[in-house]
Design an enzyme around this catalytic site. Structure first.
Site, PDB file in Angstrom:
ATOM      1  N   HIS A  74      -4.921  -1.909 -11.588  1.00 34.43           N
ATOM      2  CA  HIS A  74      -5.027  -2.342 -10.193  1.00 34.43           C
ATOM      3  C   HIS A  74      -5.239  -3.843 -10.051  1.00 34.43           C
ATOM      4  O   HIS A  74      -5.080  -4.385  -8.964  1.00 34.43           O
ATOM      5  CB  HIS A  74      -6.186  -1.601  -9.519  1.00 34.43           C
ATOM      6  CG  HIS A  74      -6.178  -0.133  -9.788  1.00 34.43           C
ATOM      7  ND1 HIS A  74      -6.928   0.450 -10.790  1.00 34.43           N
ATOM      8  CD2 HIS A  74      -5.477   0.858  -9.210  1.00 34.43           C
ATOM      9  CE1 HIS A  74      -6.699   1.744 -10.806  1.00 34.43           C
ATOM     10  NE2 HIS A  74      -5.825   2.021  -9.864  1.00 34.43           N
ATOM     11  N   CYS A  96      -0.781  -4.102 -13.468  1.00 36.57           N
ATOM     12  CA  CYS A  96       0.653  -3.851 -13.319  1.00 36.57           C
ATOM     13  C   CYS A  96       1.365  -5.163 -12.987  1.00 36.57           C
ATOM     14  O   CYS A  96       0.913  -5.915 -12.115  1.00 36.57           O
ATOM     15  CB  CYS A  96       0.887  -2.841 -12.199  1.00 36.57           C
ATOM     16  SG  CYS A  96       2.641  -2.612 -11.806  1.00 36.57           S
ATOM     17  N   HIS A 124      -9.985  -0.440  -1.655  1.00 37.13           N
ATOM     18  CA  HIS A 124      -9.175  -0.085  -2.823  1.00 37.13           C
ATOM     19  C   HIS A 124      -9.249  -1.229  -3.834  1.00 37.13           C
ATOM     20  O   HIS A 124      -9.181  -2.398  -3.455  1.00 37.13           O
ATOM     21  CB  HIS A 124      -7.724   0.163  -2.408  1.00 37.13           C
ATOM     22  CG  HIS A 124      -6.886   0.772  -3.484  1.00 37.13           C
ATOM     23  ND1 HIS A 124      -6.336   0.020  -4.496  1.00 37.13           N
ATOM     24  CD2 HIS A 124      -6.524   2.064  -3.722  1.00 37.13           C
ATOM     25  CE1 HIS A 124      -5.656   0.823  -5.308  1.00 37.13           C
ATOM     26  NE2 HIS A 124      -5.763   2.061  -4.859  1.00 37.13           N
ATOM     27  N   GLU A 126      -7.135  -2.472  -5.881  1.00 39.15           N
ATOM     28  CA  GLU A 126      -5.993  -3.394  -5.852  1.00 39.15           C
ATOM     29  C   GLU A 126      -6.159  -4.412  -4.731  1.00 39.15           C
ATOM     30  O   GLU A 126      -5.869  -5.604  -4.906  1.00 39.15           O
ATOM     31  CB  GLU A 126      -4.673  -2.636  -5.676  1.00 39.15           C
ATOM     32  CG  GLU A 126      -3.475  -3.569  -5.662  1.00 39.15           C
ATOM     33  CD  GLU A 126      -2.161  -2.879  -5.320  1.00 39.15           C
ATOM     34  OE1 GLU A 126      -1.271  -3.558  -4.758  1.00 39.15           O
ATOM     35  OE2 GLU A 126      -2.017  -1.671  -5.602  1.00 39.15           O
ATOM     36  N   THR A 167       0.708  -2.437  -3.142  1.00 44.03           N
ATOM     37  CA  THR A 167       1.939  -1.884  -3.729  1.00 44.03           C
ATOM     38  C   THR A 167       2.102  -0.388  -3.518  1.00 44.03           C
ATOM     39  O   THR A 167       3.185   0.146  -3.764  1.00 44.03           O
ATOM     40  CB  THR A 167       1.987  -2.157  -5.239  1.00 44.03           C
ATOM     41  OG1 THR A 167       0.873  -1.520  -5.876  1.00 44.03           O
ATOM     42  CG2 THR A 167       1.981  -3.648  -5.535  1.00 44.03           C
ATOM     43  N   CYS A 197       5.919  -1.108  -4.353  1.00 45.58           N
ATOM     44  CA  CYS A 197       6.655  -1.091  -5.616  1.00 45.58           C
ATOM     45  C   CYS A 197       7.758  -0.043  -5.618  1.00 45.58           C
ATOM     46  O   CYS A 197       7.765   0.886  -4.806  1.00 45.58           O
ATOM     47  CB  CYS A 197       5.695  -0.894  -6.786  1.00 45.58           C
ATOM     48  SG  CYS A 197       5.273   0.808  -7.130  1.00 45.58           S
ATOM     49  N   SER A 226      -4.123   6.281  -4.374  1.00 48.98           N
ATOM     50  CA  SER A 226      -3.512   5.892  -3.105  1.00 48.98           C
ATOM     51  C   SER A 226      -2.101   6.447  -2.972  1.00 48.98           C
ATOM     52  O   SER A 226      -1.750   7.061  -1.963  1.00 48.98           O
ATOM     53  CB  SER A 226      -3.488   4.364  -2.983  1.00 48.98           C
ATOM     54  OG  SER A 226      -2.804   3.959  -1.821  1.00 48.98           O
ATOM     55  N   ASN A 227      -1.275   6.252  -3.996  1.00 50.59           N
ATOM     56  CA  ASN A 227       0.125   6.670  -3.862  1.00 50.59           C
ATOM     57  C   ASN A 227       0.252   8.184  -3.780  1.00 50.59           C
ATOM     58  O   ASN A 227       1.136   8.701  -3.099  1.00 50.59           O
ATOM     59  CB  ASN A 227       0.972   6.079  -4.992  1.00 50.59           C
ATOM     60  CG  ASN A 227       0.794   6.782  -6.308  1.00 50.59           C
ATOM     61  OD1 ASN A 227       1.502   7.741  -6.613  1.00 50.59           O
ATOM     62  ND2 ASN A 227      -0.144   6.320  -7.119  1.00 50.59           N
TER      63      ASN A 227
END
Length: 316
Positions: A74, A96, A124, A126, A167, A197, A226-227
């Site tokens: 993250h 990443c 979060h 990230e 992302t 992303c 999250s994703n």
């Protein structure tokens, strides 16, 4: 009961790289290896690495002098990076590369004295890492999550303003926020393509195709991913019953007993073994052979740092 599999699903290149960095560090240096934050947001992955000797921490002060420290996928703020640098630590960065790209956009805006707006979810890791790339007191760094946030936002100079995105956001929701930003601040500048992303975009596209055919959608992923949450939300918005599950043991028979078709997908941090276990459980509940849908092919690979490239046979 028919079982359909979204395609693509599961691990992305950034997650694969981050896990490999921790695994290779454990192979080369032995335990313990310290990792700031969960290297990826998946309970199975984190538990597996913990059993091998990875120690997950939140504060650099928890790491003893001379230890090996890995930053999670993250990313981290400049303050965290500088704190680690000030210690006698060997540091490897599993951020990443697509997150690093956003970090560079923020750092560039900071150097220029431009104000920056990040679209993302408060709290979060990230987002915390990305916000922490900005250090120009003459400018400003702001976080928005919704069009409503944009309407309330006050900046110092809307003539020198840029935006970036987390992302792992919902593609549709982010588009709405970007539209609101452009309406409120006509001179705002953004990346040529938003920062969401490829893996997030592809998996949302795939779950949309899955939900068009399935009565029930199971998303394999942890609650703090999250994703993965965005995938479940997208299927629910399409009017389908959708459940975010860590593994096959979370499946309730009542969810699927009347379903003619169950769709299965996985977030970018969920390993395929969990998907296979879900398929096995669905087959125990009357499902047939799992059929993968057509989807985008992903060939992206992110290399691990050269210091950690290892042929395991060489260290056995």
């Amino acid at each position: 009961m028919q079982i359909l599999l979204a395609n693509p699903r599961g691990f992305c290149a950034g997650v694969d790289r981050a896990i490999s960095i921790v695994e290779n560090a454990l192979t080369l240096y032995g335990a313990p290896i310290y990792v700031r934050h969960e290297v990826v947001h998946n309970r199975y992955v984190v538990d597996s690495l913990r059993k091998r000797g990875a120690i997950f921490i939140e504060q650099i002060s928890e790491v003893p002098d001379g230890a090996i420290l890995i930053f999670s996928a993250h990313g981290v703020s400049q303050a965290v990076r500088n704190e680690a640098k000030s210690r006698d630590l060997t540091v490897f960065d599993a951020t990443c590369p697509l997150v690093t790209k956003v970090h560079m956009e923020v750092a560039r805006a900071s150097r220029r004295g431009e104000e920056s707006i990040l679209i993302g979810h408060a709290g979060h890791p990230e987002v915390e890492g990305t916000m922490g790339q900005y250090n120009n007191p003459q400018g400003g760094m702001y976080l928005v999550e919704s069009p409503e946030d944009v309407l309330k936002l006050e900046v110092k100079n809307d003539a020198r303003l840029s935006f970036m995105t987390q992302t792992t956001l919902s593609v549709d929701d982010t588009s709405d926020v970007i539209d609101a930003l452009r309406a409120r601040f006509p001179k705002i500048v953004g990346p040529r393509k938003d920062d969401i992303c490829y893996a997030t975009t592809n998996r949302q596209e795939a779950v949309r195709a899955l939900a068009e055919q399935a009565d029930v959608v199971l998303v394999v992923g942890s609650k703090n991913s999250s994703n993965s949450n965005r995938l479940a939300e997208l299927a629910q918005r399409m009017g389908k019953a959708a459940y975010l599950i860590d593994d096959a043991s979370d499946i309730q028979e009542a969810w699927v007993k009347d379903a003619a078709c169950v769709g299965v997908t996985a977030g970018a941090s969920a390993p395929d073994i969990l998907v296979q276990n879900v398929i096995t459980r669905l087959q125990e509940l009357g499902g047939g052979e799992a059929v993968p849908l057509e989807g985008r092919e992903e060939n992206i690979v992110f290399e691990v740092p050269k210091e950690l490239r290892v042929d395991v046979r060489e260290v056995e």
